[in-house]
Scaffold this motif. Structure first.
Motif, PDB file in Angstrom:
ATOM      1  N   PHE A 311       0.950  -1.307   0.128  1.00 58.08           N
ATOM      2  CA  PHE A 311      -0.102   0.025   0.038  1.00 58.08           C
ATOM      3  C   PHE A 311       0.885   1.337  -0.037  1.00 58.08           C
ATOM      4  O   PHE A 311       0.568   2.226  -0.614  1.00 58.08           O
ATOM      5  CB  PHE A 311      -1.044  -0.046   1.207  1.00 58.08           C
ATOM      6  N   ILE A 312       1.915   1.247   0.802  1.00 58.19           N
ATOM      7  CA  ILE A 312       2.725   2.424   0.949  1.00 58.19           C
ATOM      8  C   ILE A 312       3.373   2.547  -0.721  1.00 58.19           C
ATOM      9  O   ILE A 312       3.776   3.741  -1.190  1.00 58.19           O
ATOM     10  CB  ILE A 312       3.760   2.426   1.962  1.00 58.19           C
ATOM     11  N   GLY A 313       3.818   1.554  -1.181  1.00 57.79           N
ATOM     12  CA  GLY A 313       4.532   1.419  -2.482  1.00 57.79           C
ATOM     13  C   GLY A 313       3.499   1.958  -3.479  1.00 57.79           C
ATOM     14  O   GLY A 313       3.908   2.747  -4.600  1.00 57.79           O
ATOM     15  N   LEU A 314       2.329   1.397  -3.753  1.00 62.04           N
ATOM     16  CA  LEU A 314       1.188   1.911  -4.500  1.00 62.04           C
ATOM     17  C   LEU A 314       1.142   3.587  -4.374  1.00 62.04           C
ATOM     18  O   LEU A 314       0.912   4.344  -5.334  1.00 62.04           O
ATOM     19  CB  LEU A 314       0.126   1.180  -4.289  1.00 62.04           C
ATOM     20  N   GLY A 315       1.009   4.052  -2.988  1.00 65.25           N
ATOM     21  CA  GLY A 315       0.929   5.354  -2.846  1.00 65.25           C
ATOM     22  C   GLY A 315       2.007   6.259  -3.314  1.00 65.25           C
ATOM     23  O   GLY A 315       1.699   7.220  -4.308  1.00 65.25           O
ATOM     24  N   ILE A 316       3.258   5.695  -3.121  1.00 63.22           N
ATOM     25  CA  ILE A 316       4.325   6.740  -3.516  1.00 63.22           C
ATOM     26  C   ILE A 316       4.255   6.583  -5.095  1.00 63.22           C
ATOM     27  O   ILE A 316       5.032   7.317  -5.862  1.00 63.22           O
ATOM     28  CB  ILE A 316       5.560   6.426  -2.929  1.00 63.22           C
ATOM     29  N   PHE A 317       4.089   5.343  -5.819  1.00 59.87           N
ATOM     30  CA  PHE A 317       3.989   5.105  -6.902  1.00 59.87           C
ATOM     31  C   PHE A 317       3.047   6.203  -7.888  1.00 59.87           C
ATOM     32  O   PHE A 317       3.588   6.648  -8.915  1.00 59.87           O
ATOM     33  CB  PHE A 317       3.824   3.562  -7.603  1.00 59.87           C
ATOM     34  N   ASP A 320       4.275   9.536  -8.301  1.00 52.27           N
ATOM     35  CA  ASP A 320       5.574   9.813  -9.222  1.00 52.27           C
ATOM     36  C   ASP A 320       6.817   9.665  -8.280  1.00 52.27           C
ATOM     37  O   ASP A 320       7.705  10.577  -8.858  1.00 52.27           O
ATOM     38  CB  ASP A 320       5.417  10.919 -10.112  1.00 52.27           C
ATOM     39  N   VAL A 321       6.893   9.309  -7.375  1.00 53.26           N
ATOM     40  CA  VAL A 321       7.900   9.178  -6.549  1.00 53.26           C
ATOM     41  C   VAL A 321       9.053   8.155  -7.104  1.00 53.26           C
ATOM     42  O   VAL A 321       8.679   7.083  -7.170  1.00 53.26           O
ATOM     43  CB  VAL A 321       7.908   8.778  -5.114  1.00 53.26           C
ATOM     44  N   PRO A 322      10.600   8.579  -7.402  1.00 54.26           N
ATOM     45  CA  PRO A 322      11.318   7.799  -8.146  1.00 54.26           C
ATOM     46  C   PRO A 322      11.570   6.329  -7.096  1.00 54.26           C
ATOM     47  O   PRO A 322      11.663   6.687  -6.085  1.00 54.26           O
ATOM     48  CB  PRO A 322      12.344   8.472  -8.536  1.00 54.26           C
ATOM     49  N   MET A 323      11.914   5.325  -7.959  1.00 50.62           N
ATOM     50  CA  MET A 323      12.305   4.178  -7.114  1.00 50.62           C
ATOM     51  C   MET A 323      11.184   3.477  -6.204  1.00 50.62           C
ATOM     52  O   MET A 323      11.516   3.424  -5.074  1.00 50.62           O
ATOM     53  CB  MET A 323      13.680   4.213  -6.307  1.00 50.62           C
ATOM     54  N   ALA A 324      10.093   3.833  -6.484  1.00 52.07           N
ATOM     55  CA  ALA A 324       9.005   3.284  -5.647  1.00 52.07           C
ATOM     56  C   ALA A 324       9.114   1.698  -5.258  1.00 52.07           C
ATOM     57  O   ALA A 324       8.690   1.382  -4.105  1.00 52.07           O
ATOM     58  CB  ALA A 324       7.500   3.542  -6.324  1.00 52.07           C
ATOM     59  N   VAL A 325       9.511   0.842  -6.255  1.00 49.86           N
ATOM     60  CA  VAL A 325       9.624  -0.443  -5.764  1.00 49.86           C
ATOM     61  C   VAL A 325      10.612  -0.723  -4.981  1.00 49.86           C
ATOM     62  O   VAL A 325      10.447  -1.332  -3.811  1.00 49.86           O
ATOM     63  CB  VAL A 325       9.683  -1.245  -7.345  1.00 49.86           C
ATOM     64  N   PRO A 326      11.832  -0.232  -5.128  1.00 51.43           N
ATOM     65  CA  PRO A 326      12.890  -0.617  -4.039  1.00 51.43           C
ATOM     66  C   PRO A 326      12.577   0.202  -2.746  1.00 51.43           C
ATOM     67  O   PRO A 326      13.050  -0.337  -1.772  1.00 51.43           O
ATOM     68  CB  PRO A 326      14.010   0.139  -4.690  1.00 51.43           C
ATOM     69  N   LEU A 327      11.749   1.306  -2.840  1.00 50.36           N
ATOM     70  CA  LEU A 327      11.350   1.717  -1.388  1.00 50.36           C
ATOM     71  C   LEU A 327      10.432   1.085  -0.793  1.00 50.36           C
ATOM     72  O   LEU A 327      10.406   0.824   0.556  1.00 50.36           O
ATOM     73  CB  LEU A 327      10.747   3.011  -1.684  1.00 50.36           C
ATOM     74  N   ALA A 328       9.462   0.188  -1.481  1.00 51.77           N
ATOM     75  CA  ALA A 328       8.724  -0.668  -1.169  1.00 51.77           C
ATOM     76  C   ALA A 328       9.280  -1.798  -0.425  1.00 51.77           C
ATOM     77  O   ALA A 328       8.723  -2.151   0.617  1.00 51.77           O
ATOM     78  CB  ALA A 328       7.520  -1.129  -2.183  1.00 51.77           C
ATOM     79  N   ILE A 344      11.834   4.685  10.454  1.00 52.73           N
ATOM     80  CA  ILE A 344      12.920   5.003   9.285  1.00 52.73           C
ATOM     81  C   ILE A 344      12.744   4.643   7.912  1.00 52.73           C
ATOM     82  O   ILE A 344      12.984   5.499   6.737  1.00 52.73           O
ATOM     83  CB  ILE A 344      14.067   3.936   9.846  1.00 52.73           C
ATOM     84  N   SER A 345      11.789   3.738   7.679  1.00 50.19           N
ATOM     85  CA  SER A 345      11.635   3.303   6.039  1.00 50.19           C
ATOM     86  C   SER A 345      10.643   4.284   5.715  1.00 50.19           C
ATOM     87  O   SER A 345      10.539   4.747   4.652  1.00 50.19           O
ATOM     88  CB  SER A 345      10.877   1.762   5.969  1.00 50.19           C
ATOM     89  N   GLY A 346       9.624   4.778   6.440  1.00 51.73           N
ATOM     90  CA  GLY A 346       8.715   5.755   5.998  1.00 51.73           C
ATOM     91  C   GLY A 346       9.236   7.120   5.781  1.00 51.73           C
ATOM     92  O   GLY A 346       9.053   7.823   4.992  1.00 51.73           O
ATOM     93  N   ALA A 347      10.367   7.381   6.923  1.00 54.41           N
ATOM     94  CA  ALA A 347      11.008   8.819   6.709  1.00 54.41           C
ATOM     95  C   ALA A 347      11.919   8.969   5.313  1.00 54.41           C
ATOM     96  O   ALA A 347      11.669   9.778   4.560  1.00 54.41           O
ATOM     97  CB  ALA A 347      11.880   8.941   7.885  1.00 54.41           C
ATOM     98  N   LEU A 348      12.208   7.608   4.933  1.00 54.07           N
ATOM     99  CA  LEU A 348      13.180   7.692   3.902  1.00 54.07           C
ATOM    100  C   LEU A 348      12.477   7.778   2.745  1.00 54.07           C
ATOM    101  O   LEU A 348      12.613   8.620   1.612  1.00 54.07           O
ATOM    102  CB  LEU A 348      13.976   6.167   3.617  1.00 54.07           C
ATOM    103  N   ALA A 349      11.197   7.138   2.713  1.00 54.41           N
ATOM    104  CA  ALA A 349      10.307   7.553   1.330  1.00 54.41           C
ATOM    105  C   ALA A 349       9.949   9.092   1.409  1.00 54.41           C
ATOM    106  O   ALA A 349       9.761   9.467  -0.024  1.00 54.41           O
ATOM    107  CB  ALA A 349       8.924   6.597   1.453  1.00 54.41           C
TER     108      ALA A 349
END
Length: 461
Positions: A311-317, A320-328, A344-349
Protein backbone atom coordinates in the motif's frame (compact mmCIF):
# COMPACT_ATOMS: atom_id res chain seq x y z
CA UNK A 1 44.27 21.92 132.27
CA UNK A 2 41.30 20.34 134.02
CA UNK A 3 38.90 21.33 131.17
CA UNK A 4 40.84 19.64 128.37
CA UNK A 5 40.09 16.00 129.24
CA UNK A 6 36.35 16.80 129.53
CA UNK A 7 36.32 18.48 126.12
CA UNK A 8 38.03 15.54 124.54
CA UNK A 9 35.52 13.20 126.16
CA UNK A 10 32.57 15.12 124.68
CA UNK A 11 34.14 14.99 121.21
CA UNK A 12 34.67 11.23 121.51
CA UNK A 13 31.06 10.73 122.65
CA UNK A 14 29.80 12.75 119.62
CA UNK A 15 31.89 10.72 117.20
CA UNK A 16 30.61 7.51 118.73
CA UNK A 17 27.01 8.66 118.30
CA UNK A 18 27.64 9.63 114.64
CA UNK A 19 29.24 6.21 113.94
CA UNK A 20 26.22 4.42 115.45
CA UNK A 21 23.87 6.42 113.23
CA UNK A 22 25.94 5.59 110.14
CA UNK A 23 25.92 1.91 111.05
CA UNK A 24 22.17 1.98 111.42
CA UNK A 25 21.68 3.65 108.03
CA UNK A 26 24.06 1.18 106.38
CA UNK A 27 22.16 -1.75 107.83
CA UNK A 28 18.86 -0.32 106.59
CA UNK A 29 20.28 0.20 103.09
CA UNK A 30 21.64 -3.35 102.99
CA UNK A 31 18.28 -4.72 104.07
CA UNK A 32 16.53 -2.75 101.30
CA UNK A 33 19.02 -3.97 98.70
CA UNK A 34 18.51 -7.54 99.84
CA UNK A 35 14.74 -7.21 99.49
CA UNK A 36 15.08 -5.78 95.94
CA UNK A 37 17.49 -8.54 95.06
CA UNK A 38 15.11 -11.25 96.27
CA UNK A 39 12.27 -9.63 94.28
CA UNK A 40 14.37 -9.67 91.07
CA UNK A 41 15.32 -13.32 91.64
CA UNK A 42 11.63 -14.24 91.81
CA UNK A 43 11.01 -12.64 88.38
CA UNK A 44 14.02 -14.35 86.86
CA UNK A 45 12.82 -17.70 88.14
CA UNK A 46 9.40 -17.16 86.60
CA UNK A 47 10.84 -16.16 83.20
CA UNK A 48 13.07 -19.25 82.84
CA UNK A 49 11.56 -21.42 80.06
CA UNK A 50 13.80 -24.37 80.72
CA UNK A 51 12.60 -24.80 84.26
CA UNK A 52 15.92 -23.78 85.84
CA UNK A 53 15.54 -21.31 88.73
CA UNK A 54 17.94 -18.43 89.16
CA UNK A 55 20.24 -18.74 92.15
CA UNK A 56 19.49 -16.80 95.28
CA UNK A 57 21.45 -13.79 96.37
CA UNK A 58 23.09 -15.69 99.20
CA UNK A 59 24.43 -18.33 96.82
CA UNK A 60 25.60 -15.63 94.44
CA UNK A 61 27.41 -13.84 97.22
CA UNK A 62 28.97 -17.06 98.42
CA UNK A 63 30.15 -18.04 94.92
CA UNK A 64 33.86 -17.57 94.28
CA UNK A 65 34.71 -14.36 92.50
CA UNK A 66 37.08 -16.11 90.10
CA UNK A 67 34.31 -18.08 88.36
CA UNK A 68 33.62 -16.88 84.77
CA UNK A 69 30.05 -16.11 83.65
CA UNK A 70 28.22 -18.44 81.27
CA UNK A 71 28.01 -17.52 77.58
CA UNK A 72 24.29 -16.92 77.75
CA UNK A 73 24.28 -14.71 80.84
CA UNK A 74 26.66 -12.36 82.62
CA UNK A 75 26.68 -11.28 86.26
CA UNK A 76 26.80 -7.66 87.17
CA UNK A 77 29.25 -6.43 89.81
CA UNK A 78 26.45 -6.63 92.39
CA UNK A 79 25.73 -10.26 91.42
CA UNK A 80 22.50 -9.76 89.46
CA UNK A 81 21.75 -11.81 86.35
CA UNK A 82 22.38 -9.88 83.05
CA UNK A 83 20.16 -9.75 79.94
CA UNK A 84 20.48 -12.73 77.56
CA UNK A 85 22.08 -11.55 74.29
CA UNK A 86 20.28 -12.72 71.10
CA UNK A 87 21.91 -14.45 68.15
CA UNK A 88 23.61 -11.84 65.90
CA UNK A 89 21.66 -13.04 62.84
CA UNK A 90 18.33 -12.62 64.61
CA UNK A 91 19.33 -9.10 65.66
CA UNK A 92 19.40 -8.01 61.98
CA UNK A 93 16.03 -6.61 60.83
CA UNK A 94 13.96 -8.97 58.69
CA UNK A 95 13.76 -6.59 55.75
CA UNK A 96 17.54 -6.16 55.68
CA UNK A 97 18.06 -9.93 55.77
CA UNK A 98 15.66 -10.41 52.84
CA UNK A 99 17.40 -7.62 50.90
CA UNK A 100 20.80 -9.20 51.54
CA UNK A 101 19.60 -12.65 50.45
CA UNK A 102 18.10 -11.21 47.27
CA UNK A 103 21.13 -8.98 46.69
CA UNK A 104 23.78 -11.68 46.50
CA UNK A 105 21.54 -13.81 44.29
CA UNK A 106 21.07 -10.86 41.95
CA UNK A 107 24.84 -10.40 41.87
CA UNK A 108 25.26 -14.06 40.86
CA UNK A 109 22.65 -13.69 38.12
CA UNK A 110 24.22 -10.45 36.89
CA UNK A 111 27.62 -12.13 36.72
CA UNK A 112 26.15 -15.06 34.81
CA UNK A 113 24.42 -12.75 32.33
CA UNK A 114 27.64 -10.75 31.89
CA UNK A 115 29.67 -13.87 31.13
CA UNK A 116 26.95 -15.08 28.75
CA UNK A 117 26.96 -11.75 26.91
CA UNK A 118 30.74 -11.88 26.59
CA UNK A 119 30.52 -15.35 25.08
CA UNK A 120 27.77 -14.26 22.67
CA UNK A 121 29.83 -11.21 21.65
CA UNK A 122 32.79 -13.46 20.89
CA UNK A 123 30.68 -15.61 18.53
CA UNK A 124 28.17 -12.95 17.50
CA UNK A 125 28.15 -13.94 13.83
CA UNK A 126 27.32 -17.57 14.63
CA UNK A 127 24.58 -16.62 17.11
CA UNK A 128 22.91 -14.18 14.72
CA UNK A 129 23.11 -16.72 11.87
CA UNK A 130 21.46 -19.40 14.00
CA UNK A 131 18.73 -17.05 15.22
CA UNK A 132 18.05 -15.97 11.64
CA UNK A 133 17.85 -19.65 10.70
CA UNK A 134 15.26 -20.18 13.44
CA UNK A 135 13.16 -17.31 12.10
CA UNK A 136 13.36 -18.61 8.52
CA UNK A 137 12.59 -22.14 9.71
CA UNK A 138 9.51 -20.87 11.55
CA UNK A 139 8.36 -19.36 8.24
CA UNK A 140 9.12 -22.39 6.04
CA UNK A 141 8.35 -25.31 8.37
CA UNK A 142 4.56 -25.29 7.72
CA UNK A 143 5.30 -25.81 4.03
CA UNK A 144 7.44 -28.85 4.83
CA UNK A 145 4.67 -30.24 7.05
CA UNK A 146 2.10 -29.72 4.28
CA UNK A 147 4.28 -31.50 1.71
CA UNK A 148 4.84 -34.36 4.16
CA UNK A 149 1.06 -34.59 4.52
CA UNK A 150 0.80 -35.07 0.76
CA UNK A 151 3.15 -38.05 0.96
CA UNK A 152 6.38 -36.34 -0.15
CA UNK A 153 9.48 -37.84 1.52
CA UNK A 154 11.04 -35.75 4.25
CA UNK A 155 14.30 -35.10 2.43
CA UNK A 156 12.60 -34.06 -0.79
CA UNK A 157 10.09 -31.86 1.03
CA UNK A 158 12.91 -30.16 2.91
CA UNK A 159 14.98 -29.62 -0.23
CA UNK A 160 12.06 -28.21 -2.23
CA UNK A 161 11.03 -25.83 0.55
CA UNK A 162 14.57 -24.61 1.23
CA UNK A 163 15.44 -24.09 -2.43
CA UNK A 164 12.18 -22.29 -3.15
CA UNK A 165 12.44 -20.09 -0.06
CA UNK A 166 16.04 -19.01 -0.63
CA UNK A 167 15.40 -18.53 -4.34
CA UNK A 168 12.58 -16.09 -3.59
CA UNK A 169 14.75 -14.20 -1.11
CA UNK A 170 17.61 -14.02 -3.59
CA UNK A 171 15.34 -12.79 -6.39
CA UNK A 172 13.95 -10.05 -4.16
CA UNK A 173 17.45 -8.89 -3.26
CA UNK A 174 18.57 -8.96 -6.88
CA UNK A 175 15.50 -7.02 -7.98
CA UNK A 176 16.15 -4.28 -5.42
CA UNK A 177 19.79 -3.92 -6.47
CA UNK A 178 18.81 -3.89 -10.15
CA UNK A 179 16.20 -1.19 -9.62
CA UNK A 180 18.64 0.98 -7.68
CA UNK A 181 21.35 0.63 -10.34
CA UNK A 182 18.89 1.41 -13.13
CA UNK A 183 17.55 4.55 -11.48
CA UNK A 184 20.64 5.90 -9.76
CA UNK A 185 21.56 8.32 -12.59
CA UNK A 186 18.04 9.62 -12.98
CA UNK A 187 17.74 9.85 -9.22
CA UNK A 188 20.88 11.97 -8.98
CA UNK A 189 19.44 14.50 -11.45
CA UNK A 190 16.12 14.53 -9.64
CA UNK A 191 17.84 15.00 -6.29
CA UNK A 192 19.74 18.00 -7.67
CA UNK A 193 16.51 19.51 -9.06
CA UNK A 194 14.79 18.83 -5.77
CA UNK A 195 17.56 20.55 -3.81
CA UNK A 196 17.27 23.61 -6.05
CA UNK A 197 13.51 23.64 -5.56
CA UNK A 198 13.94 23.23 -1.82
CA UNK A 199 16.36 26.15 -1.83
CA UNK A 200 13.84 28.36 -3.64
CA UNK A 201 11.11 27.30 -1.23
CA UNK A 202 13.28 28.18 1.77
CA UNK A 203 14.02 31.62 0.30
CA UNK A 204 10.30 32.34 -0.10
CA UNK A 205 9.21 30.63 3.12
CA UNK A 206 8.20 32.47 6.32
CA UNK A 207 11.32 31.15 8.06
CA UNK A 208 13.35 34.18 6.85
CA UNK A 209 16.18 32.09 5.47
CA UNK A 210 18.63 34.11 3.39
CA UNK A 211 20.66 33.00 0.42
CA UNK A 212 23.92 33.59 2.30
CA UNK A 213 22.79 31.22 5.05
CA UNK A 214 22.01 28.52 2.50
CA UNK A 215 25.40 28.98 0.83
CA UNK A 216 27.17 28.84 4.20
CA UNK A 217 25.36 25.61 5.04
CA UNK A 218 26.30 24.04 1.69
CA UNK A 219 29.90 25.16 2.15
CA UNK A 220 30.02 23.61 5.62
CA UNK A 221 28.73 20.32 4.23
CA UNK A 222 31.36 20.27 1.50
CA UNK A 223 34.12 21.03 4.01
CA UNK A 224 32.86 18.29 6.31
CA UNK A 225 32.94 15.78 3.48
CA UNK A 226 36.43 16.89 2.45
CA UNK A 227 37.76 16.76 6.00
CA UNK A 228 36.42 13.24 6.51
CA UNK A 229 37.71 11.76 3.27
CA UNK A 230 40.12 9.47 5.12
CA UNK A 231 37.35 8.20 7.37
CA UNK A 232 35.09 7.59 4.38
CA UNK A 233 37.88 5.71 2.60
CA UNK A 234 38.60 3.57 5.65
CA UNK A 235 34.89 2.85 5.98
CA UNK A 236 34.90 1.72 2.36
CA UNK A 237 37.83 -0.59 3.06
CA UNK A 238 36.07 -1.95 6.11
CA UNK A 239 33.08 -2.60 3.89
CA UNK A 240 35.03 -5.46 2.29
CA UNK A 241 35.30 -7.16 5.68
CA UNK A 242 31.61 -6.56 6.27
CA UNK A 243 30.78 -8.19 2.93
CA UNK A 244 32.89 -11.24 3.78
CA UNK A 245 31.20 -11.56 7.18
CA UNK A 246 27.79 -11.12 5.57
CA UNK A 247 28.48 -13.91 3.08
CA UNK A 248 29.70 -16.16 5.89
CA UNK A 249 26.57 -15.43 7.89
CA UNK A 250 24.35 -16.16 4.88
CA UNK A 251 26.01 -19.54 4.35
CA UNK A 252 25.70 -20.43 8.04
CA UNK A 253 22.04 -19.40 7.98
CA UNK A 254 21.32 -21.53 4.90
CA UNK A 255 22.96 -24.66 6.33
CA UNK A 256 21.33 -24.17 9.74
CA UNK A 257 17.92 -23.70 8.15
CA UNK A 258 18.34 -26.82 6.01
CA UNK A 259 19.19 -29.03 8.99
CA UNK A 260 16.52 -27.50 11.22
CA UNK A 261 13.88 -28.19 8.58
CA UNK A 262 15.10 -31.75 8.02
CA UNK A 263 16.07 -32.93 11.51
CA UNK A 264 14.54 -30.39 13.89
CA UNK A 265 12.60 -32.93 15.96
CA UNK A 266 15.66 -35.03 16.83
CA UNK A 267 17.68 -31.88 17.55
CA UNK A 268 15.00 -30.83 20.04
CA UNK A 269 14.95 -34.28 21.68
CA UNK A 270 18.74 -34.19 22.03
CA UNK A 271 18.51 -30.73 23.59
CA UNK A 272 16.02 -32.02 26.16
CA UNK A 273 18.56 -34.62 27.30
CA UNK A 274 20.86 -31.77 28.41
CA UNK A 275 18.19 -30.49 30.82
CA UNK A 276 18.15 -31.93 34.39
CA UNK A 277 15.55 -34.66 34.85
CA UNK A 278 13.60 -32.69 37.47
CA UNK A 279 13.11 -29.74 35.09
CA UNK A 280 12.66 -31.78 31.91
CA UNK A 281 8.83 -32.01 31.96
CA UNK A 282 8.48 -28.24 32.26
CA UNK A 283 10.98 -27.54 29.48
CA UNK A 284 9.37 -30.19 27.27
CA UNK A 285 6.02 -28.43 27.64
CA UNK A 286 7.44 -24.91 27.20
CA UNK A 287 9.24 -25.78 23.96
CA UNK A 288 6.19 -26.34 21.71
CA UNK A 289 4.49 -23.24 23.08
CA UNK A 290 7.58 -21.15 22.44
CA UNK A 291 7.76 -22.52 18.89
CA UNK A 292 4.10 -21.67 18.24
CA UNK A 293 4.72 -18.15 19.50
CA UNK A 294 7.75 -17.74 17.24
CA UNK A 295 5.88 -19.14 14.24
CA UNK A 296 2.91 -16.83 14.83
CA UNK A 297 5.24 -13.85 15.16
CA UNK A 298 7.13 -14.56 11.93
CA UNK A 299 3.97 -15.25 9.91
CA UNK A 300 2.17 -12.19 11.26
CA UNK A 301 5.17 -9.93 10.71
CA UNK A 302 5.57 -11.13 7.12
CA UNK A 303 1.89 -10.51 6.37
CA UNK A 304 1.89 -7.07 8.01
CA UNK A 305 5.15 -6.09 6.27
CA UNK A 306 3.79 -7.23 2.93
CA UNK A 307 0.62 -5.15 3.35
CA UNK A 308 2.67 -2.09 4.38
CA UNK A 309 4.99 -2.46 1.41
CA UNK A 310 2.16 -2.92 -1.11
CA UNK A 311 0.00 0.00 0.00
CA UNK A 312 2.82 2.48 0.73
CA UNK A 313 4.52 1.44 -2.52
CA UNK A 314 1.33 2.01 -4.50
CA UNK A 315 0.85 5.38 -2.83
CA UNK A 316 4.33 6.70 -3.65
CA UNK A 317 4.11 5.13 -7.12
CA UNK A 318 0.98 7.14 -7.98
CA UNK A 319 2.72 10.22 -6.57
CA UNK A 320 5.48 9.70 -9.17
CA UNK A 321 8.17 9.23 -6.54
CA UNK A 322 11.21 7.59 -8.21
CA UNK A 323 12.34 4.10 -7.16
CA UNK A 324 8.94 3.26 -5.70
CA UNK A 325 9.58 -0.49 -5.90
CA UNK A 326 12.96 -0.46 -4.08
CA UNK A 327 11.43 1.82 -1.46
CA UNK A 328 8.55 -0.63 -1.03
CA UNK A 329 11.01 -3.49 -0.54
CA UNK A 330 12.89 -1.41 2.00
CA UNK A 331 9.60 -0.75 3.83
CA UNK A 332 8.94 -4.51 3.82
CA UNK A 333 12.34 -5.23 5.40
CA UNK A 334 12.00 -2.38 7.88
CA UNK A 335 8.76 -3.84 9.22
CA UNK A 336 10.77 -6.64 10.83
CA UNK A 337 12.12 -4.05 13.29
CA UNK A 338 8.94 -3.05 15.17
CA UNK A 339 8.21 0.67 15.59
CA UNK A 340 11.72 1.82 14.71
CA UNK A 341 11.90 0.16 11.29
CA UNK A 342 8.52 1.53 10.20
CA UNK A 343 9.54 5.06 11.18
CA UNK A 344 12.90 4.91 9.37
CA UNK A 345 11.55 3.35 6.18
CA UNK A 346 8.60 5.76 6.04
CA UNK A 347 10.90 8.73 6.66
CA UNK A 348 13.16 7.59 3.82
CA UNK A 349 10.20 7.50 1.41
CA UNK A 350 9.16 11.01 2.48
CA UNK A 351 12.71 12.36 2.09
CA UNK A 352 13.02 10.90 -1.42
CA UNK A 353 9.67 12.47 -2.33
CA UNK A 354 10.83 15.80 -0.91
CA UNK A 355 14.12 16.04 -2.79
CA UNK A 356 12.69 14.74 -6.06
CA UNK A 357 9.10 15.99 -6.31
CA UNK A 358 8.85 18.90 -3.91
CA UNK A 359 7.13 19.80 -0.66
CA UNK A 360 3.55 19.00 -1.71
CA UNK A 361 4.43 15.50 -2.88
CA UNK A 362 6.41 14.94 0.32
CA UNK A 363 3.42 15.96 2.43
CA UNK A 364 1.14 13.61 0.49
CA UNK A 365 3.66 10.78 0.86
CA UNK A 366 3.76 11.48 4.61
CA UNK A 367 -0.04 11.25 4.75
CA UNK A 368 0.06 7.88 2.94
CA UNK A 369 2.76 6.51 5.24
CA UNK A 370 1.01 7.63 8.45
CA UNK A 371 -2.38 6.31 7.29
CA UNK A 372 -1.01 2.86 6.44
CA UNK A 373 1.00 2.64 9.66
CA UNK A 374 -1.99 3.65 11.78
CA UNK A 375 -4.10 0.96 10.13
CA UNK A 376 -1.27 -1.50 10.73
CA UNK A 377 -0.84 -0.65 14.39
CA UNK A 378 -4.51 -0.56 15.38
CA UNK A 379 -6.10 -3.17 13.08
CA UNK A 380 -3.64 -5.46 11.33
CA UNK A 381 -1.28 -6.37 14.16
CA UNK A 382 -3.99 -7.09 16.79
CA UNK A 383 -6.01 -9.08 14.25
CA UNK A 384 -3.16 -11.04 12.65
CA UNK A 385 -0.77 -11.53 15.55
CA UNK A 386 -3.47 -11.86 18.22
CA UNK A 387 -2.72 -12.51 21.87
CA UNK A 388 -0.03 -15.11 21.16
CA UNK A 389 2.76 -12.56 20.78
CA UNK A 390 1.27 -9.52 22.51
CA UNK A 391 4.10 -7.51 24.02
CA UNK A 392 3.76 -4.13 25.71
CA UNK A 393 4.98 -1.21 23.52
CA UNK A 394 7.45 -0.15 26.22
CA UNK A 395 8.96 -3.63 26.20
CA UNK A 396 9.16 -3.45 22.39
CA UNK A 397 11.00 -0.12 22.41
CA UNK A 398 13.41 -1.14 25.18
CA UNK A 399 14.13 -4.53 23.62
CA UNK A 400 14.76 -3.04 20.17
CA UNK A 401 17.08 -0.41 21.67
CA UNK A 402 18.97 -3.00 23.73
CA UNK A 403 19.25 -5.40 20.78
CA UNK A 404 20.52 -2.61 18.54
CA UNK A 405 23.14 -1.57 21.12
CA UNK A 406 24.34 -5.15 21.61
CA UNK A 407 24.29 -6.53 18.06
CA UNK A 408 23.32 -3.73 15.66
CA UNK A 409 20.55 -4.26 13.12
CA UNK A 410 20.53 -8.03 13.63
CA UNK A 411 20.02 -7.60 17.36
CA UNK A 412 17.16 -5.16 16.76
CA UNK A 413 15.46 -7.68 14.45
CA UNK A 414 15.63 -10.63 16.87
CA UNK A 415 14.96 -8.65 20.06
CA UNK A 416 11.15 -8.60 19.90
CA UNK A 417 10.64 -12.30 19.01
CA UNK A 418 13.09 -13.17 21.77
CA UNK A 419 11.06 -11.15 24.28
CA UNK A 420 7.80 -12.70 23.04
CA UNK A 421 9.17 -16.24 23.31
CA UNK A 422 10.64 -15.54 26.75
CA UNK A 423 7.29 -14.21 27.94
CA UNK A 424 5.55 -17.38 26.75
CA UNK A 425 8.13 -19.68 28.34
CA UNK A 426 8.11 -17.90 31.70
CA UNK A 427 4.32 -17.88 31.83
CA UNK A 428 4.10 -21.61 31.09
CA UNK A 429 6.84 -22.55 33.58
CA UNK A 430 5.07 -20.55 36.29
CA UNK A 431 1.78 -22.33 35.68
CA UNK A 432 3.55 -25.71 35.43
CA UNK A 433 5.28 -25.13 38.78
CA UNK A 434 1.96 -24.17 40.37
CA UNK A 435 0.29 -27.33 39.06
CA UNK A 436 3.16 -29.48 40.30
CA UNK A 437 2.89 -27.91 43.76
CA UNK A 438 -0.86 -28.56 43.87
CA UNK A 439 -0.34 -32.18 42.83
CA UNK A 440 2.28 -32.63 45.55
CA UNK A 441 0.01 -31.11 48.18
CA UNK A 442 -2.91 -33.32 47.13
CA UNK A 443 -0.81 -36.51 47.18
CA UNK A 444 -1.10 -38.80 50.27
CA UNK A 445 1.41 -38.30 53.05
CA UNK A 446 4.62 -40.12 52.24
CA UNK A 447 3.66 -40.76 48.64
CA UNK A 448 5.36 -39.15 45.67
CA UNK A 449 3.17 -36.97 43.48
CA UNK A 450 2.79 -38.08 39.91
CA UNK A 451 4.87 -35.94 37.56
CA UNK A 452 3.07 -33.51 35.31
CA UNK A 453 3.10 -34.95 31.81
CA UNK A 454 4.28 -32.62 29.08
CA UNK A 455 1.80 -31.81 26.37
CA UNK A 456 1.65 -33.99 23.31
CA UNK A 457 2.27 -31.08 20.95
CA UNK A 458 4.76 -31.47 18.19
CA UNK A 459 8.17 -30.33 19.44
CA UNK A 460 9.99 -27.53 17.65
CA UNK A 461 11.50 -28.65 14.36
Amino acid sequence: MSRVPGWLGRIGAGLTEVGERLDARRAAAEEADENDRNHGDDHVGKDETAGVHAPSSSSLSSAPTSSSPSPSSQSSPEGTVGVVRPDPASAVPWGMRVAAEAGWRLLVLAGTVWVLMRVISAVQLVVLAFVAALLITALLQPTVARLRGYGVPRGLATALTAVLGFAVMGLVGWFVVWQVMENVDNLADQVQDGIDELQRWLLNSPFHVTEDQIKDTAKSLREAVGANTDEITSAGLEGVTVIVEALTGILLTMFSTLFLLYDGKRIWEWTLKLVPAAARPGVAGAGPRAWRTLTAYVRGTVIVALIDAIFIGLGIFFLDVPMAVPLAVFIFLGAFIPLVGAVISGALAVVVALVTQGVFTAVMALVVVLAVQQIEGHILQPFILGRAVRVHPLAVVLSVAAGGMVAGIGGAVVAVPLVAVTNTVVGYLRSHSREAALRYAAAPHGATAAPVKPPSDTPPP
